[in-house]
Motif scaffolding. Structure first.
Motif, PDB file in Angstrom:
ATOM      1  N   SER A  75      70.397  -3.589   3.779  1.00 21.25           N
ATOM      2  CA  SER A  75      70.912  -3.945   2.423  1.00 21.25           C
ATOM      3  C   SER A  75      70.833  -5.355   2.232  1.00 21.25           C
ATOM      4  O   SER A  75      70.516  -6.050   3.277  1.00 21.25           O
ATOM      5  N   ARG A 108      63.744  -0.857  10.011  1.00 20.89           N
ATOM      6  CA  ARG A 108      64.779  -0.084   9.370  1.00 20.89           C
ATOM      7  C   ARG A 108      65.273  -0.543   8.104  1.00 20.89           C
ATOM      8  O   ARG A 108      64.959  -1.778   7.611  1.00 20.89           O
ATOM      9  N   GLU A 109      65.745   0.086   6.978  1.00 20.11           N
ATOM     10  CA  GLU A 109      66.340  -0.327   5.762  1.00 20.11           C
ATOM     11  C   GLU A 109      67.558  -1.238   6.017  1.00 20.11           C
ATOM     12  O   GLU A 109      68.542  -0.868   6.556  1.00 20.11           O
TER      13      GLU A 109
END
Length: 304
Positions: free
Chosen positions: A116, A113-114
């Motif tokens: 940050s 998943r992305e």
């Protein structure tokens, strides 16, 4: 809310580690099983009260469905209890708590998943911090023993046997946390409430079997009402478990390494209550881990 739950879990488990150590007696052959008994009985009581208060309809088959997760957790904890007989002064806790990195990596590999840059930085900082603190702890202990002109007992050395237990704990617990993330967050195979009850009842069954073995097969004296330190540890462990389930369900890949920082709290508490002194570099590493925790909290705030 998952961030708050993760912090509460870390504090509760950090405090539990302190009492686990106080309740571990190197002269007692079945210390680890006696801790398992106490933790299991407290969890069984909590599971029953929780189910009745929240009026939850519990399917006993959930214990079978959730068993892979329960098995990994109970096995890792038992191994951790054994390890407390060989490694003291909070060395075991930071090493064990690298489990958060294992679970985070597994979750990222199987469920990409992305993330940050703040998330990544927070995970890396917390992980490096707990591992580095473990190294510092061992160095500080060895130095203290040498200054006393004592022959270093094998149980204090960073030998294969001594370090095997916390490493095994970290690997097995990391796999358990990964599976928990799959069950509760990624695939939602079981509701949080049912997972909590299933795990605690499974631990209770293990505790009953351990009690029968210790009390009636090995003829060891054991009284639940005389286990002050182990009882306190069990209550703190169960408190942490309650909040842990909801933290993992909220954001497993970040909550896992965050919760792993509970070793830091156990180090701080052991210094406070055992009147031991931290070195400057140990304080620095604790500050580094706390900074990582703040980054993860900041990341959640920005996401919301």
């Amino acid at each position: 809310m998952w961030f708050i739950f993760a912090i509460i879990t870390a504090i509760a488990w950090g405090a539990a580690n302190l009492f686990y150590k106080k309740g571990s007696n190197v002269e007692e052959k079945y210390t680890h099983l006696k801790i398992v008994i106490m933790v299991g009985f407290v969890m069984g009581i909590h599971a029953t009260a929780y189910m009745l208060i929240k009026d939850i309809t519990f399917d006993p088959f959930d214990m079978v469905r959730y068993f892979p997760v329960s098995f990994m957790y109970i096995l890792s904890m038992t191994i951790g209890y054994i390890g407390l007989r060989y490694i003291e002064l909070s060395i075991a806790a930071p090493v064990q708590n690298s489990a958060g990195a294992v679970s985070a990596i597994l979750l990222f590999i199987f469920f990409p998943r992305e993330m940050s840059m703040i998330d990544i930085a927070g995970i890396i900082i917390v992980t490096i911090g707990v591992i580095t603190l473990a190294v510092y702890e061992k160095q500080a202990e060895t130095y203290a023993l040498k200054r006393q002109n004592e022959m270093i007992d094998p149980k204090y050395q960073l030998s294969f046997l001594a370090i095997t237990f916390p490493i095994l704990y970290a690997l097995i617990d990391g796999i358990g946390t990964f599976l928990d993330g799959v069950y509760l967050d990624e695939l939602t195979l079981i509701p949080e409430d049912n997972a909590l009850i299933a795990y605690e009842y499974t631990f209770f069954i293990v505790a009953v079997l351990a009690f029968i073995y210790v009390r009636f097969i090995k003829k060891e004296k054991y009284s639940l009402f005389k286990e002050k330190d182990r009882g306190t540890a069990a209550i703190l462990e169960t408190t942490g478990q309650f909040f842990y389930v909801f933290a993992i369900a909220g954001n497993a890949i970040i909550a896992a390494p965050l919760i792993a920082a509970h070793g830091i709290f156990s180090v701080i508490l052991s210094r406070i209550f055992l009147k031991e002194v931290l070195s400057t570099r140990q304080y620095v590493m604790i500050g580094v881990v706390m900074f990582g925790i703040i980054l993860l909290g900041l990341s959640e705030g920005l996401a919301e």
